[in-house]
Scaffold this active site. Structure first.
Site, mmCIF file in Angstrom:
data_model
loop_
_atom_site.group_PDB
_atom_site.id
_atom_site.type_symbol
_atom_site.label_atom_id
_atom_site.label_comp_id
_atom_site.label_asym_id
_atom_site.label_seq_id
_atom_site.Cartn_x
_atom_site.Cartn_y
_atom_site.Cartn_z
ATOM 1 N N ASP A 1 7.125 -4.589 -0.002
ATOM 2 C CA ASP A 1 7.152 -3.479 0.961
ATOM 3 C C ASP A 1 5.898 -2.610 0.865
ATOM 4 O O ASP A 1 5.256 -2.529 -0.178
ATOM 5 C CB ASP A 1 8.401 -2.610 0.696
ATOM 6 C CG ASP A 1 8.328 -1.978 -0.680
ATOM 7 O OD1 ASP A 1 8.140 -2.722 -1.670
ATOM 8 O OD2 ASP A 1 8.437 -0.739 -0.770
ATOM 9 N N GLU A 2 5.570 -1.953 1.989
ATOM 10 C CA GLU A 2 4.571 -0.888 2.023
ATOM 11 C C GLU A 2 3.244 -1.278 1.362
ATOM 12 O O GLU A 2 2.651 -0.495 0.635
ATOM 13 C CB GLU A 2 5.133 0.368 1.365
ATOM 14 C CG GLU A 2 6.323 0.932 2.117
ATOM 15 C CD GLU A 2 6.945 2.130 1.439
ATOM 16 O OE1 GLU A 2 7.353 3.045 2.164
ATOM 17 O OE2 GLU A 2 7.028 2.136 0.200
ATOM 18 N N ALA A 3 2.786 -2.519 1.628
ATOM 19 C CA ALA A 3 1.512 -2.955 1.043
ATOM 20 C C ALA A 3 0.369 -2.480 1.942
ATOM 21 O O ALA A 3 -0.422 -3.269 2.461
ATOM 22 C CB ALA A 3 1.500 -4.474 0.898
ATOM 23 N N HIS B 1 2.814 -1.057 -4.611
ATOM 24 C CA HIS B 1 3.659 -0.362 -5.605
ATOM 25 C C HIS B 1 3.357 -0.822 -7.034
ATOM 26 O O HIS B 1 4.265 -1.005 -7.847
ATOM 27 C CB HIS B 1 5.140 -0.618 -5.288
ATOM 28 C CG HIS B 1 5.631 0.102 -4.051
ATOM 29 N ND1 HIS B 1 6.143 1.381 -4.088
ATOM 30 C CD2 HIS B 1 5.655 -0.268 -2.749
ATOM 31 C CE1 HIS B 1 6.490 1.765 -2.849
ATOM 32 N NE2 HIS B 1 6.199 0.772 -2.021
#
Ligand code: IFG
Length: 512
Positions: free
Chosen positions: A324-326, A261
């Site tokens: 998150d969401e790496a 992100h």
């Protein structure tokens, strides 16, 4: 015109005298809100004895140490009643008073409230407890005259210490004025943390002196989903929000989301990519495509500078570093990154907080994991908890306020499912995930992501009434849907009176 003595007395004295003196023909005094109509539900309520009638003679009595809480109460009740309600150190004899008392040994944030003929007293051991008692009292004062508070006692304390809300300022930059209005509303349900999501692929929303392009480029106009938004918090603006929140006993928790992100940071500083080439700015809503360059030293200078400056302007104990969401970071790189970065938060005197993916790294065992998984079994989280990690519960399928209520909801997303009020209410944070006992649960947080939001009305429509349900799960010892839905229905006119654009859920019988 001579005013009959009984009328003068009725105006000056509590209800019981007035009702015995009131002429038979007058309409019955509308009932005062019941002591057990409060949201979140108090621990113990004992209705008894005469009511207290708030009049133009009422004063607010508070020691100097509680003056800020007294001012909040006065501000709220003056708006409702139109009375002067002076705040005094000591009420003159025989003057009806709302009294705030400190020094009681009741535990953090706890309070006792008693209401009777001569006045209302709120006792606590700390100003947070007095503030919580004041939020309860505000719900016991009718929206219109006669301002009668039902007689009796309330004993109250929170089940969980962490009762949070999250606003995503990155996908859409909500102004400080909008954030303050949100703080006004969430604090009335005894929510005591506001997590600000300050960076993402689309935008960077907090001034960092050592990396100025993060905001001059990452916070420029058009840096939001659909290019609709832009802007950022200057340090002065952030500090002003921190002060405003603190006066309402809300602790600000800043989040810089790493190592994924990060597209906005890499547009501003191409050296933060592995190939040194700036990626194109992004205004779509895709996730998981960006990653800091885990092998470059400049990455860790950047991260440390950001954490240092953020910690210096954040009085609260927590700094959230995302995680998150790496999906563009290999698992080995992700663990290596967290092992270097999580300890940096402690280096600057704060406690690290991250999305539950951080539990892949052993360094997370002294951190707080925000569980956004919709699973009730999560072995990595349970193992981290066994090693010391504490948890804030934010299961996406139950707490994500950006989920549509149902298919007809104009705003919001659907990937975690539809969430109506009862779904947000009917679960238990203390037992929700196998292997995560209540002793490891700091509390609950309701994230509101802003991909589809554009203004305060949108925030209010998605947050209320579900945030009230989640606030009750964070505060009250037990839950009872039929009781909650009745109390929520009676609460609706209070949002209407404040111009809050809440969603009138068909699950609730809303009072007129
Ligand atoms: N998941 C992403 C958010 C946001 C959300 C929208 C987390 C921790 C979907 N990460 O939730 O950035 O896009 O519902």
């Amino acid at each position: 015109m001579r005013i009959p003595l009984t009328a003068l007395l009725a105006a000056a004295l509590p209800l019981t005298v007035a009702s015995s003196a009131a002429p038979a023909r007058s309409a019955p005094t509308p009932a005062a809100p019941a002591l057990d109509s409060v949201i979140p539900a108090p621990v113990q309520v004992r209705p008894h004895g005469p009511a207290f009638r708030l009049t133009a003679r009422t004063v607010i009595e508070a020691p100097h140490s509680a003056r800020a809480v007294a001012d909040r109460l006065a501000e709220a009740l003056r708006t409702t009643t139109g009375y002067r309600l002076p705040v005094v150190g000591h009420a003159p004899a025989r003057t009806p008073a709302i009294t705030l008392e400190t020094g009681a040994r009741l535990g953090a944030e706890a309070y006792e409230l008693s209401a009777g003929r001569s006045g209302v007293t709120i006792r606590s051991g700390d100003n947070a407890g007095l503030f919580n008692g004041v939020q309860t009292l505000r719900q016991l004062v009718p929206l219109r005259a006669p301002f009668v508070v039902a007689g009796g006692e309330i004993t109250d304390r929170p089940r969980f210490a962490y009762r949070g809300a999250m606003l995503d300022l990155a996908r859409h930059f909500h102004t400080p004025a909008e954030v303050k209005r949100y703080i006004d509303e969430i604090s009335q349900f005894k929510v005591n943390h506001l997590h600000l999501h300050l960076s993402d692929d689309q935008g960077w929303r907090i001034q960092i002196d050592s990396w100025p392009r993060l905001t001059t480029v990452g916070g420029a106009p058009g840096t939001g989903v659909d290019g609709e938004s832009g802007g950022y918090l200057t340090k002065a603006g952030y500090r002003d929000l921190v002060r405003y929140a603190a006066a309402r006993h809300v602790t600000i928790v800043p989040e810089i989301d790493l190592p994924g992100h990060v597209n906005a940071a890499q547009v501003a500083y191409p050296e933060l990519t592995c190939d040194g080439v700036a990626p194109p700015p992004r205004t779509d809503t895709e996730v998981g495509y960006s990653s800091l360059c885990i092998g470059k030293e400049v990455t860790y200078r950047f991260v440390e500078d950001v954490i240092r400056e953020l910690a210096a302007m954040t009085p609260g104990p927590l700094i959230h570093i995302g995680g998150d969401e790496a999906h563009a970071t290999t698992e080995a790189d992700y663990v290596a990154f967290q092992q270097r970065v999580l300890p940096l938060v402690a280096k600057y005197g704060k406690k690290a907080y991250g999305w539950n993916e951080i539990t892949q790294a052993p360094a997370s065992h002294t951190a707080v994991a925000q569980n956004w998984s919709d699973k009730t079994s999560n072995p990595a989280l349970a193992a981290a908890v066994a090693a010391g990690t504490k948890v804030v519960m934010s299961p996406s399928n139950l707490t994500y306020l950006d989920m549509k209520y149902d298919p007809s909801t104009r705003l919001g997303l659907t990937w975690a499912g539809y969430i109506e009020v009862r779904k947000a209410y009917d679960w238990d944070p203390g037992t929700h995930v196998t292997g995560v006992p209540e002793s490891a649960v700091l509390g609950i947080e309701a994230p509101l992501w802003s991909e589809t939001l554009r203004n305060l009305d949108d925030i209010e429509f998605m947050a209320f009434p579900r945030l009230a349900a989640l606030a009750e799960l964070g505060w009250s010892p037990a839950r009872d849907w039929e009781s909650f839905r009745a109390r929520l229905g009676a609460y609706g006119p209070r949002w209407t009176a404040r111009g809050v654009d809440f969603y009138p859920s068909p699950q609730i019988d809303w009072a007129g």
